[in-house]
Design a protein around this motif. Structure first.
Motif, short mmCIF file in Angstrom:
data_model
loop_
_atom_site.label_atom_id
_atom_site.label_comp_id
_atom_site.label_asym_id
_atom_site.label_seq_id
_atom_site.Cartn_x
_atom_site.Cartn_y
_atom_site.Cartn_z
N ARG A 17 4.39 4.43 -15.46
CA ARG A 17 3.10 4.84 -16.03
C ARG A 17 2.22 5.50 -14.97
O ARG A 17 1.53 6.49 -15.24
CB ARG A 17 2.39 3.65 -16.66
N ILE A 18 2.23 4.95 -13.76
CA ILE A 18 1.43 5.54 -12.68
C ILE A 18 1.97 6.92 -12.32
O ILE A 18 1.21 7.88 -12.18
CB ILE A 18 1.42 4.62 -11.44
N ALA A 19 3.28 7.03 -12.18
CA ALA A 19 3.90 8.29 -11.75
C ALA A 19 3.80 9.38 -12.81
O ALA A 19 3.77 10.57 -12.47
CB ALA A 19 5.36 8.05 -11.39
N ALA A 20 3.71 9.01 -14.07
CA ALA A 20 3.70 9.99 -15.15
C ALA A 20 2.56 10.99 -15.06
O ALA A 20 2.70 12.14 -15.48
CB ALA A 20 3.66 9.28 -16.50
N ASP A 21 1.46 10.61 -14.50
CA ASP A 21 0.28 11.48 -14.42
C ASP A 21 0.09 12.09 -13.03
O ASP A 21 -0.93 12.69 -12.74
CB ASP A 21 -0.96 10.66 -14.81
N ALA A 22 1.10 11.95 -12.19
CA ALA A 22 0.98 12.39 -10.80
C ALA A 22 0.73 13.88 -10.65
O ALA A 22 -0.10 14.29 -9.84
CB ALA A 22 2.22 11.99 -10.01
N ASP A 23 1.42 14.70 -11.42
CA ASP A 23 1.26 16.15 -11.28
C ASP A 23 -0.19 16.58 -11.53
O ASP A 23 -0.74 17.40 -10.80
CB ASP A 23 2.19 16.90 -12.23
N VAL A 73 10.45 5.01 -4.49
CA VAL A 73 11.15 4.66 -3.25
C VAL A 73 11.84 3.33 -3.48
O VAL A 73 11.20 2.27 -3.48
CB VAL A 73 10.17 4.59 -2.05
N THR A 74 13.15 3.39 -3.68
CA THR A 74 13.93 2.21 -4.05
C THR A 74 13.77 1.06 -3.07
O THR A 74 13.58 -0.08 -3.49
CB THR A 74 15.42 2.60 -4.19
N ASP A 75 13.84 1.34 -1.78
CA ASP A 75 13.74 0.26 -0.78
C ASP A 75 12.41 -0.48 -0.89
O ASP A 75 12.37 -1.71 -0.83
CB ASP A 75 13.92 0.80 0.64
N LEU A 76 11.32 0.25 -1.04
CA LEU A 76 10.01 -0.38 -1.16
C LEU A 76 9.90 -1.18 -2.46
O LEU A 76 9.36 -2.28 -2.48
CB LEU A 76 8.90 0.67 -1.12
N GLU A 77 10.42 -0.61 -3.53
CA GLU A 77 10.37 -1.30 -4.83
C GLU A 77 11.17 -2.59 -4.78
O GLU A 77 10.74 -3.63 -5.30
CB GLU A 77 10.88 -0.38 -5.93
N MET A 91 0.83 -1.18 0.00
CA MET A 91 0.00 0.00 0.00
C MET A 91 0.88 1.25 0.00
O MET A 91 0.56 2.21 -0.69
CB MET A 91 -0.91 -0.04 1.23
N SER A 92 1.94 1.20 0.74
CA SER A 92 2.83 2.36 0.80
C SER A 92 3.44 2.66 -0.56
O SER A 92 3.51 3.82 -0.97
CB SER A 92 3.93 2.11 1.84
N LEU A 93 3.87 1.63 -1.27
CA LEU A 93 4.45 1.84 -2.59
C LEU A 93 3.42 2.41 -3.56
O LEU A 93 3.72 3.32 -4.33
CB LEU A 93 5.03 0.53 -3.14
N ALA A 94 2.21 1.92 -3.50
CA ALA A 94 1.15 2.43 -4.37
C ALA A 94 0.88 3.90 -4.08
O ALA A 94 0.72 4.70 -5.00
CB ALA A 94 -0.13 1.61 -4.17
N ASP A 95 0.86 4.28 -2.81
CA ASP A 95 0.64 5.67 -2.44
C ASP A 95 1.76 6.56 -2.96
O ASP A 95 1.51 7.64 -3.48
CB ASP A 95 0.51 5.78 -0.92
N LYS A 96 2.99 6.10 -2.81
CA LYS A 96 4.13 6.89 -3.29
C LYS A 96 4.08 7.04 -4.80
O LYS A 96 4.29 8.13 -5.34
CB LYS A 96 5.46 6.24 -2.87
#
Length: 73
Positions: free
Chosen positions: A45-51, A13-17, A1-6
């Motif tokens: 792909r998820i991070a690309a639309d974050a802004d 977050v390298t450690d979580l990944e 869940m934490s990785l999905a939120d980030k």
């Protein structure tokens, strides 16, 4: 869940990944590098639309119930 939120917020977050890659590789029997390639693509792909998501979210602030006093039910 934490990785999905980030990732939703555009953060990596390298450690979580790495933890997730290890767990997925163990659970599926796939090579770690193969899991990395797929996971990296998904997270990109998820991070690309974050802004855009964060800007939209900022236009709808969540009220702070503590600031308005006790909730009466």
């Amino acid at each position: 869940m934490s990785l999905a939120d980030k990732a939703w917020k555009g953060k990596r977050v390298t450690d979580l990944e790495e933890l997730l890659m290890d767990r997925l590789a163990d659970a599926t029997g796939r090579e770690r590098w193969a899991v990395f390639l797929e996971l990296d693509d998904i997270l990109d792909r998820i991070a690309a639309d974050a802004d855009r998501r964060l800007a939209c979210q900022a236009t709808h602030p969540v009220p702070n119930p503590a600031a308005s006093g006790p909730v009466v039910v």
